[in-house]
Design an enzyme around this catalytic site. Structure first.
Site, PDB file in Angstrom:
ATOM      1  N   TRP A 135       5.221  15.170   9.960  1.00  0.00           N
ATOM      2  CA  TRP A 135       3.335  14.795   9.818  1.00  0.00           C
ATOM      3  C   TRP A 135       3.139  13.975  10.203  1.00  0.00           C
ATOM      4  O   TRP A 135       3.564  13.020   9.980  1.00  0.00           O
ATOM      5  CB  TRP A 135       2.945  15.827   8.952  1.00  0.00           C
ATOM      6  N   GLU A 152       2.468   3.774  -3.294  1.00  0.00           N
ATOM      7  CA  GLU A 152       3.036   4.095  -2.385  1.00  0.00           C
ATOM      8  C   GLU A 152       2.480   3.222  -1.560  1.00  0.00           C
ATOM      9  O   GLU A 152       3.667   2.737  -0.709  1.00  0.00           O
ATOM     10  CB  GLU A 152       2.029   5.395  -1.819  1.00  0.00           C
ATOM     11  N   GLU A 191       8.227   7.289   4.246  1.00  0.00           N
ATOM     12  CA  GLU A 191       7.231   6.925   3.241  1.00  0.00           C
ATOM     13  C   GLU A 191       5.879   6.550   3.583  1.00  0.00           C
ATOM     14  O   GLU A 191       5.325   6.759   3.004  1.00  0.00           O
ATOM     15  CB  GLU A 191       8.268   5.676   2.282  1.00  0.00           C
ATOM     16  N   HIS A 237       2.190   8.371   3.644  1.00  0.00           N
ATOM     17  CA  HIS A 237       1.973   8.247   1.964  1.00  0.00           C
ATOM     18  C   HIS A 237       0.776   7.903   1.794  1.00  0.00           C
ATOM     19  O   HIS A 237      -0.166   8.646   1.785  1.00  0.00           O
ATOM     20  CB  HIS A 237       3.277   8.953   1.175  1.00  0.00           C
ATOM     21  N   GLU A 279      12.166   9.520  -6.928  1.00  0.00           N
ATOM     22  CA  GLU A 279      11.661  10.163  -5.880  1.00  0.00           C
ATOM     23  C   GLU A 279      10.987  11.379  -6.677  1.00  0.00           C
ATOM     24  O   GLU A 279      10.270  12.045  -6.450  1.00  0.00           O
ATOM     25  CB  GLU A 279      12.807  11.144  -4.747  1.00  0.00           C
ATOM     26  N   THR A 310       8.014  11.272  -8.483  1.00  0.00           N
ATOM     27  CA  THR A 310       6.505  10.709  -7.473  1.00  0.00           C
ATOM     28  C   THR A 310       6.426  12.297  -7.103  1.00  0.00           C
ATOM     29  O   THR A 310       5.462  12.727  -6.656  1.00  0.00           O
ATOM     30  CB  THR A 310       6.796   9.815  -6.438  1.00  0.00           C
ATOM     31  N   ASP A 367       7.594  15.748   1.011  1.00  0.00           N
ATOM     32  CA  ASP A 367       8.639  14.140   1.054  1.00  0.00           C
ATOM     33  C   ASP A 367       9.832  13.779  -0.255  1.00  0.00           C
ATOM     34  O   ASP A 367      10.373  13.933   0.485  1.00  0.00           O
ATOM     35  CB  ASP A 367       7.795  14.016   2.030  1.00  0.00           C
ATOM     36  N   GLU A 368       9.091  14.121  -0.516  1.00  0.00           N
ATOM     37  CA  GLU A 368       9.464  12.976  -1.991  1.00  0.00           C
ATOM     38  C   GLU A 368      10.172  13.989  -2.566  1.00  0.00           C
ATOM     39  O   GLU A 368      11.926  13.821  -3.085  1.00  0.00           O
ATOM     40  CB  GLU A 368       8.355  12.700  -3.010  1.00  0.00           C
ATOM     41  N   HIS A 383      13.960  13.962  -0.259  1.00  0.00           N
ATOM     42  CA  HIS A 383      14.776  12.078  -0.303  1.00  0.00           C
ATOM     43  C   HIS A 383      14.929  11.664  -2.033  1.00  0.00           C
ATOM     44  O   HIS A 383      15.784  11.950  -1.934  1.00  0.00           O
ATOM     45  CB  HIS A 383      13.200  10.835  -0.427  1.00  0.00           C
TER      46      HIS A 383
END
Length: 333
Positions: free
Chosen positions: A33, A78, A115, A118, A168, A171, A200-201, A204
């Site tokens: 995305w 971020e 990252e 974000h 990670e 977050t 995503d976090e 990761h």
């Protein structure tokens, strides 16, 4: 062999697997995305663009003051990404120079690229919302990057991977909770935005946790000592130097943390939960072939969550909201 050389040897040994781990945990640029997927399309020539902006601004009025403080703080954290990348690039075993860089440096660059989206999407949303003072936010962001940070890991990859595994997941918790609050207030766009960031976090987090798992297999005692060291000194949040314009370094962080705790976005209990999750994930109780010193470190880690839960239960959070320049004045018209 010195600890530094031992760590370098382990990083070089594990490097052969990093490319496969990138395929496992990172998403190709053409597939992932992008911020514009969640924002009004500025290329259209009719009223749709302005209608979407009006909708964003109307829905923003339903979200409370403390929510905006937390969303702004999350966004600034971020946006300080250049600090995190430069720090990781200096870790022992990560080489970005020789022969175009090694696989570890490729990981850091591709992780950074993911990252980066974000802060980008949150920044644009906050700008369109009309509820925040963007110039004050931008000054805080510049201060945070200029001030840098010291997370207590030095150039040690073991300590750095404990830190990133923890952070990670932290977050993830924060963005996921923000998404839930936004959804309850009927703000589906913002909720979906924060939800996908939290996804995503989590990816990761799993990646860095697997790095640590692999180190435990080849150097269990020193990995245990690194985990012990990081938890004994406590994990420093990446925005711990947060400040507003005209204030001294770190003066805004405590009030930001208090706000996040007050609305349940990230609490002292969450900190302990994350520690327990790492202990369980890495099966600390089952690791063998430890030195006597590492065994003592393991014992300390196994007992730590219960002790920290007791401390967290006694913590008192201020009930009154601190007046941040970021969200002053809040537009309600």
């Amino acid at each position: 062999m010195s600890l530094k050389n031992k760590r370098l040897e382990v990083m070089q040994f594990l490097e052969k697997d990093v490319d496969a781990l990138m395929e496992k945990y990172l998403i190709p640029i053409d597939s992932i995305w992008q911020p514009t997927d969640f924002l009004p399309n500025s290329e259209v020539e009719d009223e749709r663009f302005f209608e979407e902006i009006r909708e964003i601004r109307e829905l923003a009025k339903e979200l409370p003051y403390d929510f905006w403080v937390v969303l702004v703080g999350d966004m600034i954290t971020e946006e300080a990404l250049p600090t995190y990348e430069s720090w990781l690039m200096d870790v022992e075993g990560i080489n970005q120079v020789d022969e175009g860089g090694n696989s570890w440096s490729k990981w850091v660059k591709q992780w950074t690229a993911e990252e980066n989206r974000h802060g980008d999407v949150l920044n644009k949303y906050l700008y369109l919302s009309g509820r925040v003072n963007m110039r004050e936010i931008e000054r805080t962001t510049q201060h945070l990057i200029a001030d840098g940070f010291d997370i207590g890991t030095d150039r040690d990859p073991y300590k750095n991977f404990v830190y990133t595994s923890f952070q990670e997941l932290a977050t993830y918790v924060s963005h996921n909770r923000v998404a839930r609050i936004a959804k309850k207030k009927g703000n589906k766009r913002l909720s979906k935005m924060c939800q996908i960031i939290s996804g995503d976090e989590m990816r990761h987090h799993h990646a860095y946790s697997e790095f640590v798992e692999r180190i435990f297999r080849v150097d269990p005692s020193q990995m245990m000592m690194a985990f012990h060291y990081m938890m004994k000194q406590k994990i420093t949040m990446p925005a711990h130097f947060l400040r507003e314009s005209g204030d001294k370094i770190s003066t805004a962080f405590e009030e930001f943390s208090n706000t996040a705790q007050r609305i349940g976005v990230y609490t002292s209990g969450d900190y302990v939960d994350i520690l327990q999750k790492l202990i369980d994930r890495w099966e600390i109780d089952k690791i063998t072939n430890l030195t006597d010193e590492a065994e003592k470190a393991r014992d300390y880690l196994m007992k730590l969550p219960a002790r920290m839960y007791r401390l967290a239960e006694r913590m008192k959070i201020p009930e009154n909201s601190y007046q941040f320049k970021w969200v002053e004045p809040a537009i309600t018209k």
